[in-house]
Write a protein that holds these residues in place. Structure first.
Motif, short mmCIF file in Angstrom:
data_model
loop_
_atom_site.label_atom_id
_atom_site.label_comp_id
_atom_site.label_asym_id
_atom_site.label_seq_id
_atom_site.Cartn_x
_atom_site.Cartn_y
_atom_site.Cartn_z
N ASP A 76 14.09 -103.42 -36.32
CA ASP A 76 11.96 -102.78 -35.80
C ASP A 76 12.25 -103.85 -34.92
N PRO A 77 11.51 -103.36 -34.01
CA PRO A 77 10.94 -104.28 -32.71
C PRO A 77 10.61 -105.58 -33.26
N GLU A 78 9.16 -105.55 -33.73
CA GLU A 78 8.42 -106.89 -34.59
C GLU A 78 9.87 -107.42 -35.32
N THR A 79 10.84 -107.60 -35.82
CA THR A 79 11.36 -108.19 -35.79
C THR A 79 11.59 -109.72 -36.08
N PRO A 80 11.24 -110.76 -36.85
CA PRO A 80 11.63 -112.25 -36.99
C PRO A 80 12.85 -111.86 -35.92
N VAL A 81 12.99 -113.14 -35.49
CA VAL A 81 14.42 -114.00 -35.11
C VAL A 81 13.87 -115.11 -35.28
N TYR A 82 15.15 -116.32 -35.98
CA TYR A 82 14.05 -117.46 -36.03
C TYR A 82 15.50 -118.43 -35.48
N LEU A 83 15.07 -118.77 -34.03
CA LEU A 83 16.40 -119.65 -33.54
C LEU A 83 16.66 -121.42 -33.99
N THR A 84 17.39 -121.93 -34.37
CA THR A 84 17.39 -123.66 -34.67
C THR A 84 18.10 -124.08 -33.21
N ARG A 85 18.54 -125.33 -34.05
CA ARG A 85 19.04 -126.73 -33.16
C ARG A 85 19.33 -127.31 -34.17
N GLU B 144 16.37 -129.99 -36.07
CA GLU B 144 16.47 -129.08 -37.21
C GLU B 144 14.64 -127.94 -36.48
N SER B 145 14.46 -127.93 -35.75
CA SER B 145 13.39 -127.73 -35.06
C SER B 145 13.42 -125.90 -34.62
N ILE B 146 12.13 -124.96 -35.02
CA ILE B 146 13.00 -123.47 -34.88
C ILE B 146 11.95 -122.72 -34.25
N LEU B 147 12.12 -122.13 -33.36
CA LEU B 147 11.36 -121.00 -32.52
C LEU B 147 11.94 -119.95 -33.09
N THR B 148 10.49 -119.56 -32.59
CA THR B 148 10.17 -118.09 -33.85
C THR B 148 9.66 -116.94 -32.46
N THR B 149 11.32 -115.72 -32.80
CA THR B 149 11.19 -114.40 -31.03
C THR B 149 10.95 -113.51 -32.29
N SER B 150 11.06 -112.88 -31.15
CA SER B 150 11.47 -110.83 -32.54
C SER B 150 12.59 -110.37 -31.14
N VAL B 151 12.89 -109.37 -32.18
CA VAL B 151 13.77 -108.61 -31.69
C VAL B 151 13.45 -108.07 -30.11
N ARG B 152 11.75 -107.00 -29.89
CA ARG B 152 11.49 -107.53 -28.73
C ARG B 152 11.68 -108.22 -27.80
N GLU B 153 11.00 -109.35 -27.66
CA GLU B 153 11.01 -110.32 -26.79
C GLU B 153 12.57 -111.29 -26.78
N LEU B 154 13.71 -110.38 -27.76
CA LEU B 154 14.97 -110.89 -26.69
C LEU B 154 15.38 -109.95 -25.90
N VAL B 155 15.06 -108.53 -26.14
CA VAL B 155 15.09 -107.23 -25.08
C VAL B 155 13.75 -106.76 -25.19
N PRO B 156 13.33 -107.21 -24.18
CA PRO B 156 12.30 -106.17 -23.58
C PRO B 156 11.86 -105.18 -23.14
N PHE B 157 13.26 -104.74 -22.22
CA PHE B 157 13.87 -103.69 -21.81
C PHE B 157 14.55 -102.85 -22.75
N ALA B 158 15.37 -102.58 -24.08
CA ALA B 158 15.96 -102.18 -25.39
C ALA B 158 16.02 -100.54 -24.56
N PHE B 159 17.56 -100.29 -24.08
CA PHE B 159 18.36 -99.32 -24.54
C PHE B 159 18.12 -98.71 -26.35
N GLU B 160 17.08 -98.10 -26.24
CA GLU B 160 17.41 -97.43 -27.85
C GLU B 160 17.12 -96.05 -28.29
N THR B 161 17.81 -95.48 -27.23
CA THR B 161 17.54 -93.77 -27.00
C THR B 161 18.40 -93.04 -26.03
N MET B 162 19.22 -91.76 -27.20
CA MET B 162 19.89 -91.21 -26.31
C MET B 162 19.70 -90.15 -25.33
#
Length: 135
Positions: A103-112, A115-133
């Motif tokens: 889902d677009p709001e699925t959280p994605v946790y990025l690390t470094r 050990e700090s964590i950046l919380t983002t989402s699928v929508r934030e990673l792909v703001p203009f997603a190609f979602e349909t044919m």
């Protein structure tokens, strides 16, 4: 997700990173995904001398879950771990796969490394997603 659940998912991503097959880049990546029923799947990057045949950790985890019978949009969260000084985002191919199976709001946790964590989402990673044919 609660902080303890997020940390546990990130720990799984770090653990599976040890199984990375990266003899060419020496760039180890691990990913862990939590499904709607709390099942966790992991994946590591698997390289090939022909880099186009390489599979990223995120796709390895997602494809493993799908192969186990999970359906699109049943991923609850994703964690990505590497040995990097900055947050390690998924590549564009993995992002497109996330659009298809999350889902677009699925959280994605990025690390470094620190050990700090950046919380983002699928929508934030792909703001203009190609979602349909149907365009």
């Amino acid at each position: 997700m609660e902080n303890s659940e997020i940390k546990k998912l990130i720990e799984e991503a770090h653990k599976v990173k040890e199984h990375s097959y990266s003899p060419y880049s020496h760039f180890r990546v691990g990913a862990a995904i939590k499904m709607d029923d709390d099942q966790v799947f992991t994946g590591a990057n698997i390289e090939n001398v022909s880099f186009g045949a390489t599979n990223c950790a995120e796709r390895s985890a997602i494809f493993t879950a799908l192969s186990a019978g999970y359906k699109p949009k049943s991923i609850n969260a994703i964690a990505v771990a590497g040995d990097t000084k900055d947050f390690l985002p998924p590549c564009s191919i993995c992002r497109q796969v996330m659009v298809e199976f999350c889902d677009p709001e699925t959280p994605v946790y990025l690390t470094r490394e620190d050990e700090s964590i950046l919380t983002t989402s699928v929508r934030e990673l792909v703001p203009f997603a190609f979602e349909t044919m149907d365009m």
